[in-house]
Scaffold this active site. Structure first.
Site, PDB file in Angstrom:
ATOM      1  N   ALA A 154       5.996  -1.853  14.586  1.00 31.65           N
ATOM      2  CA  ALA A 154       6.060  -0.744  15.126  1.00 31.65           C
ATOM      3  C   ALA A 154       7.707  -1.037  15.005  1.00 31.65           C
ATOM      4  CB  ALA A 154       5.933   0.537  15.536  1.00 31.65           C
ATOM      5  N   GLY A 161       2.332  -4.269  16.443  1.00 30.82           N
ATOM      6  CA  GLY A 161       1.537  -3.366  15.241  1.00 30.82           C
ATOM      7  C   GLY A 161       1.420  -4.573  14.592  1.00 30.82           C
ATOM      8  N   GLU A 202      -1.906  -5.803  15.671  1.00 34.32           N
ATOM      9  CA  GLU A 202      -2.880  -5.135  15.102  1.00 34.32           C
ATOM     10  C   GLU A 202      -2.839  -4.857  13.386  1.00 34.32           C
ATOM     11  OE1 GLU A 202      -2.333  -0.893  17.676  1.00 34.32           O
ATOM     12  OE2 GLU A 202      -1.053  -1.359  16.993  1.00 34.32           O
ATOM     13  N   GLU A 254       2.888  -3.848  23.753  1.00 36.57           N
ATOM     14  CA  GLU A 254       3.030  -1.637  24.253  1.00 36.57           C
ATOM     15  C   GLU A 254       3.831  -1.779  25.714  1.00 36.57           C
ATOM     16  OE1 GLU A 254       1.310  -2.524  20.370  1.00 36.57           O
ATOM     17  OE2 GLU A 254       1.007  -2.979  21.660  1.00 36.57           O
TER      18      GLU A 254
END
Length: 260
Positions: free
Chosen positions: A65, A114, A117, A137
């Protein structure tokens, strides 16, 4: 400004490229929205039978992100952070996971946060030998928010998943292959050809059958097996009487290739 998502369709395969190489293809809100819009367009395009998702440049698939952007959402408060950041990211990975056409991640570099992910959410994944994965994270003082706490343990097992989630340590493409996060690791220059070859192996079959299998497998993972078997039955029933199944059975009886 360059397009956040590059789309190239050839031989019934759509190549989607995350296109923020100067920012290591970080997933800012505009890129996520553009990816969702691209998926909307190709979902109804009969010329597209499979999707390959990769990153622009030589360094990253996606480094995760866009921290600068989502930090502003966090600063605006809980409701803004959930609305703008978490829901947007979870909608993106859920869209990839439930997409009716096969989505193959071609992981060409860093797949952190991300980006990892996204790899977890795609149906299949091939990694370059230059790829690197991480769930960092925890270093920001937060859990993953695009589905990583749920998909990763389901994919690779609870203890393996938790180790990666709570340490934040990077891991190699070979480790990703060993634990089941990716299907293959190939030399860097062979990444897109290998992804295309895998896509071709899929699209030689009935698209309706492929979609039924993706739906049954994806939905069934989150159900008790009795419920999953019901989904499997429903997906089969949806194909009874279809041209693809009718021809497939006739082709088998006649010892000929099916018409796809």
């Amino acid at each position: 400004m360059p397009d956040n998502i590059l789309v190239d369709v050839a031989d019934n395969i759509a190549l989607l490229t995350l296109n923020r190489p100067a920012r290591l293809n970080a997933l800012n809100y505009a890129l996520i929205d553009d990816l969702m819009a691209a998926l909307d367009r190709i979902e109804t395009d009969a010329a597209v039978r499979a999707v390959i998702l990769t990153g622009a440049g030589e360094r990253a698939f996606s480094a995760g992100a866009d921290i600068h952007e989502f930090s502003e959402s966090v600063r605006a408060g809980r409701d803004a952070a959930i609305r703008d950041f978490v829901r947007r990211g979870q909608a993106m990975t859920a869209r990839l996971e439930a997409f009716a056409k096969p989505v193959i991640a071609a992981v060409n570099g860093l797949a952190y946060g991300g980006g990892c992910e996204v790899t977890e959410a795609t149906h299949l994944a091939i990694a370059s030998e230059r790829a690197s994965f991480a769930k960092p994270e925890i270093r920001l003082g937060m859990p993953p928010t695009f589905g990583g706490t749920q998909r990763l343990p389901r994919l690779i097992g609870r203890k393996r998943g938790l180790e990666l989630l709570v340490t934040g340590d990077p891991f190699s493409p070979q480790r990703a292959l060993e634990i089941g996060l990716v299907n293959a690791v190939v030399p860097h220059h062979e990444l897109l050809p290998a992804a295309r070859q895998l896509a071709q192996r899929i699209i030689r079959h009935s698209p309706d059958a492929v979609a039924a299998i993706i739906t049954a497998a994806t939905r069934g993972l989150n159900m008790a097996i009795s419920e999953g078997l019901q989904v499997e039955s429903e997906q089969f029933a949806s194909l009874v009487g279809s041209p693809a199944l009718t021809d497939g059975l006739a082709a088998w009886r006649a010892s000929r290739p099916p018409n796809v």
